[in-house]
Design an enzyme around this catalytic site. Structure first.
Site, PDB file in Angstrom:
ATOM      1  N   GLU A   1      45.157  48.597  37.525  1.00 34.59           N
ATOM      2  CA  GLU A   1      44.249  48.019  38.019  1.00 34.59           C
ATOM      3  C   GLU A   1      45.050  47.466  38.783  1.00 34.59           C
ATOM      4  OE1 GLU A   1      41.613  44.271  39.665  1.00 34.59           O
ATOM      5  OE2 GLU A   1      43.306  44.781  38.272  1.00 34.59           O
ATOM      6  N   GLU A   2      46.141  46.734  38.246  1.00 32.99           N
ATOM      7  CA  GLU A   2      46.464  45.011  38.897  1.00 32.99           C
ATOM      8  C   GLU A   2      47.462  45.238  40.002  1.00 32.99           C
ATOM      9  OE1 GLU A   2      46.490  42.094  38.262  1.00 32.99           O
ATOM     10  OE2 GLU A   2      44.999  41.622  36.114  1.00 32.99           O
TER      11      GLU A   2
ATOM     12  N   ASP B   1      35.133  42.366  35.323  1.00 32.77           N
ATOM     13  CA  ASP B   1      36.389  41.537  35.437  1.00 32.77           C
ATOM     14  C   ASP B   1      36.676  39.971  35.108  1.00 32.77           C
ATOM     15  OD1 ASP B   1      39.230  41.700  36.374  1.00 32.77           O
ATOM     16  OD2 ASP B   1      39.004  43.462  37.406  1.00 32.77           O
TER      17      ASP B   1
ATOM     18  N   HIS C   1      45.142  34.596  36.694  1.00 34.94           N
ATOM     19  CA  HIS C   1      46.304  34.908  36.424  1.00 34.94           C
ATOM     20  C   HIS C   1      47.491  34.078  36.576  1.00 34.94           C
ATOM     21  CE1 HIS C   1      46.419  39.528  39.177  1.00 34.94           C
ATOM     22  NE2 HIS C   1      45.809  38.957  37.664  1.00 34.94           N
TER      23      HIS C   1
END
Length: 405
Positions: free
Chosen positions: A226-227, A247, A327
Site C-alpha cells: 500500500e505504501e 487505514d 508518517h
C-alpha cells in the site's frame, strides 16, 4: 474487555497484537515476518485463509450469502528505506521506501538487513557534530541527500562496509519506539497501518468468539504494498461487491479527523468514495452509537482506491483512526482503534448495501435513492418530462426543451 450489545471487544488483545506487530520490521518489500504473524493469529481464531505468491493474505468468514461478498482490507507494510550508496567514509546514503520526509528520519535508530546479517545504526544529518559545525547544522536542507546512516561497526571506508556484507539495496527498518500511556494515547512509528491491522483482528476475534451471524461472506484481506501505491489490485475476487479499507487518518490543521472514534473518509486525492457504502457506514455508526466524524483527505491514497483503479467494479469506502503526525512519530488513541473494531463487527453483520449488486445487469431502480426527481428541479430550471421532449421532437425541435419559470 469492553462489553457491547451481543458481543465483547477484547481491548487487551488489541494492545497485545499491536505491540507484537510493532516489533516486526516490515517496510514495503520486506514483509514476510508480518505475513507469518498475521497468519498465525488467523489460525488461532479458526479463520480460513489463503496466501498469494507475493504474500497477500485473503481470509474468509462465511455468511448467509456466498455471493455477493464484502472485503475489509488493511495493509501490513510500512514506510522505511533502502541503502542507496556506500560513501567513501563507510556512511550509508538512503532512498525512502514509501513517501515520507527525511525530517522524521533524522536521529532515528535503525536496523540494516543485509544478506550476511543485521546491523544497527543511526540516521544522522551530514553535519552531526555540533561542536564542529556550530550553526551550519541548522542550515542543512531537509532532503534525503542530507542524511546518512552511521553503522555501529568498525566501518571507516566503503571497503569496510562491503567486507562485513553491507550492500546497496539492503533494507533499512526504523525503530518504532512505542509508548502506551495510561490515558489511552498510543505513540509510535508505524501505527500506519499496524494499528489498523490490530483493530481488524480484534473485530474478527469478536465475531468468531461470539459466533455472530454474518449477512454475507466477509473477506479480511491483508496487503503488502500500500505504501508504494499498488496495494490490493490483484487480490479481489469477482464476487466482491463492497470494499472497506482500514487505514490512518491525518489529524492536522484544516482536517476534521480526530484521535477518538472513527473518521470516515468522504474523498481522498483520487476523488470521492462510493456514496451508498460510505453512508451505510455512517448510518451504522449512528444506529449503534459509535463515535465518528467525516473528513476529506487532500494528499492521500489507499488500498480502496488501488482496487478501483485496477478495474474492479466495486463500491469502495475508507474508515480511519485519526492520527497526529502521520508518517512521523504518530499518535492515536485506543478509543479510535476500539471504534474501528466495533464498526467492523457491525458492518460484517449488516445486510448488503445494495441488494442487486451481485447481478450482471443492475436495474435502474437502484439508482433512484441518491437524488429524487423533485430535488433536481431547482434554481428556476425544471427538468422536462419525457412527453415534453417527445412533443418538441415531433414539432421539429432539436431535443430537450428548457423551461424557465
Amino acid at each position: 474487555m469492553i462489553e457491547e450489545k451481543g458481543y465483547t471487544l477484547d481491548s487487551e488483545y488489541l494492545t497485545k497484537v499491536l505491540l507484537e506487530l510493532l516489533a516486526i520490521p516490515c517496510p514495503t518489500g520486506f514483509t514476510d515476518g508480518a505475513v507469518v504473524y498475521v497468519c498465525e493469529r488467523l489460525s488461532e481464531l479458526g479463520i480460513d485463509y489463503e496466501l498469494t505468491r507475493r504474500g497477500t493474505i485473503k481470509g474468509r468468514l462465511r455468511g448467509k450469502l456466498n455471493a455477493p461478498q464484502r472485503a475489509v482490507v488493511t495493509h501490513l507494510d510500512t514506510i522505511g528505506a533502502m541503502v542507496r550508496e556506500i560513501k567513501p567514509n563507510g556512511r550509508l546514503c538512503l532512498t525512502p521506501v514509501g513517501h515520507w520526509s527525511s525530517r522524521f528520519a533524522e536521529g532515528s535508530r535503525v536496523t540494516i538487513f543485509s544478506d550476511s546479517g543485521c546491523f544497527r545504526g543511526s540516521v544522522l544529518p551530514l553535519y552531526a557534530a555540533g561542536h564542529r559545525y556550530n550553526e551550519e547544522v541548522d542550515r542543512l536542507p531537509v532532503t534525503w541527500d542530507h542524511v546518512e546512516i552511521r553503522v555501529d561497526e568498525c566501518i571507516y571506508s566503503k571497503e569496510d562496509a562491503l567486507r562485513i556484507g553491507i550492500c546497496v539495496g539492503d533494507f533499512v527498518a526504523f525503530d518504532p519506539n512505542p509508548e502506551f500511556l495510561p490515558n489511552g494515547f498510543v505513540v509510535s512509528r508505524h501505527l500506519d497501518n499496524k494499528a489498523g491491522t490490530a483493530a481488524l483482528l480484534t473485530g474478527l476475534k469478536a465475531i468468531v468468539e461470539n459466533d455472530l451471524p454474518l449477512a454475507m461472506d466477509c473477506l479480511p484481506i491483508f496487503t503488502l504494498t500500500e505504501e508504494i501505491g499498488s496495494g490490493v489490485g490483484h487480490a479481489i475476487e469477482a464476487d466482491v461487491t463492497e470494499f472497506v479499507g482500514i487505514d490512518i487518518g491525518p489529524v492536522a490543521e484544516g482536517q476534521n479527523a480526530k484521535e477518538h472514534g472513527v473518521t470516515i473518509a468522504m474523498k481522498d486525492s483520487s476523488g470521492p468514495f462510493d456514496w451508498h457504502l460510505t453512508r451505510h457506514l455512517i448510518h451504522l455508526c449512528q444506529d449503534h452509537h459509535i463515535p465518528h466524524q467525516r473528513d476529506v483527505f487532500r494528499y492521500y491514497y489507499s488500498d480502496a482506491v488501488s482496487a478501483v483503479q485496477a478495474g474492479h467494479d466495486i463500491r469502495h469506502a475508507l474508515v480511519t483512526f485519526g492520527t497526529d503526525a502521520t508518517h512521523g512519530y504518530e499518535r492515536t488513541h485506543i478509543d479510535a482503534l476500539t471504534a474501528i473494531s466495533d464498526l467492523v463487527v457491525r458492518y460484517a453483520q449488516s445486510e448488503p448495501v445494495r441488494p442487486h449488486d451481485a447481478q450482471a445487469n443492475i436495474p435502474k431502480e437502484d439508482f433512484q435513492d441518491q437524488i429524487t426527481w423533485d430535488e433536481m428541479q431547482f434554481g428556476g430550471t425544471a427538468v422536462p418530462t419525457v412527453n415534453e421532449v417527445l412533443g418538441e421532437r415531433e414539432k421539429g425541435g432539436r431535443g430537450k426543451k428548457q423551461i424557465v419559470k
